[in-house]
Design a protein around this motif. Structure first.
Motif, PDB file in Angstrom:
ATOM      1  N   UNK A  70       0.808  -1.223   0.000  1.00 21.20           N
ATOM      2  CA  UNK A  70       0.000   0.000   0.000  1.00 21.20           C
ATOM      3  C   UNK A  70       0.844   1.279   0.000  1.00 21.20           C
ATOM      4  N   UNK A  71       2.154   1.141  -0.133  1.00 22.27           N
ATOM      5  CA  UNK A  71       3.020   2.301  -0.222  1.00 22.27           C
ATOM      6  C   UNK A  71       3.655   2.729   1.083  1.00 22.27           C
ATOM      7  N   UNK A  72       3.657   1.854   2.085  1.00 20.50           N
ATOM      8  CA  UNK A  72       4.283   2.159   3.369  1.00 20.50           C
ATOM      9  C   UNK A  72       5.704   1.604   3.342  1.00 20.50           C
ATOM     10  N   UNK A  73       6.671   2.505   3.234  1.00 20.67           N
ATOM     11  CA  UNK A  73       8.068   2.085   3.121  1.00 20.67           C
ATOM     12  C   UNK A  73       8.723   2.068   4.499  1.00 20.67           C
ATOM     13  N   UNK A  74       9.009   0.876   5.004  1.00 24.78           N
ATOM     14  CA  UNK A  74       9.726   0.703   6.269  1.00 24.78           C
ATOM     15  C   UNK A  74      10.776  -0.382   6.067  1.00 24.78           C
ATOM     16  N   UNK A  75      11.806  -0.341   6.875  1.00 28.94           N
ATOM     17  CA  UNK A  75      12.820  -1.388   6.793  1.00 28.94           C
ATOM     18  C   UNK A  75      12.452  -2.517   7.751  1.00 28.94           C
TER      19      UNK A  75
END
Length: 52
Positions: A13-18
């Motif tokens: 959904x476009x949530x960029x986390x490492x």
């Protein structure tokens, strides 16, 4: 689910986390959940509420 899989699921959904961020979040919230669970078990065993 592995941490990298969680990272990939959040990326859809476009949530960029490492995966390191997911790891820190899991450690933090797992500790809080453990504390609440222990408190609830103690309340059930003693039959009283431990709330202040």
């Amino acid at each position: 689910m592995r941490l990298r899989e969680v990272e990939e699921v959040l990326l859809d959904p476009g949530i960029a986390v490492s995966y390191q961020t997911v790891h820190r979040w899991c450690r933090k919230h797992a500790l809080n959940k453990r504390r609440r669970t222990r408190r609830k078990v103690a309340e059930l065993v003693s039959g009283t509420s431990m709330k202040s």
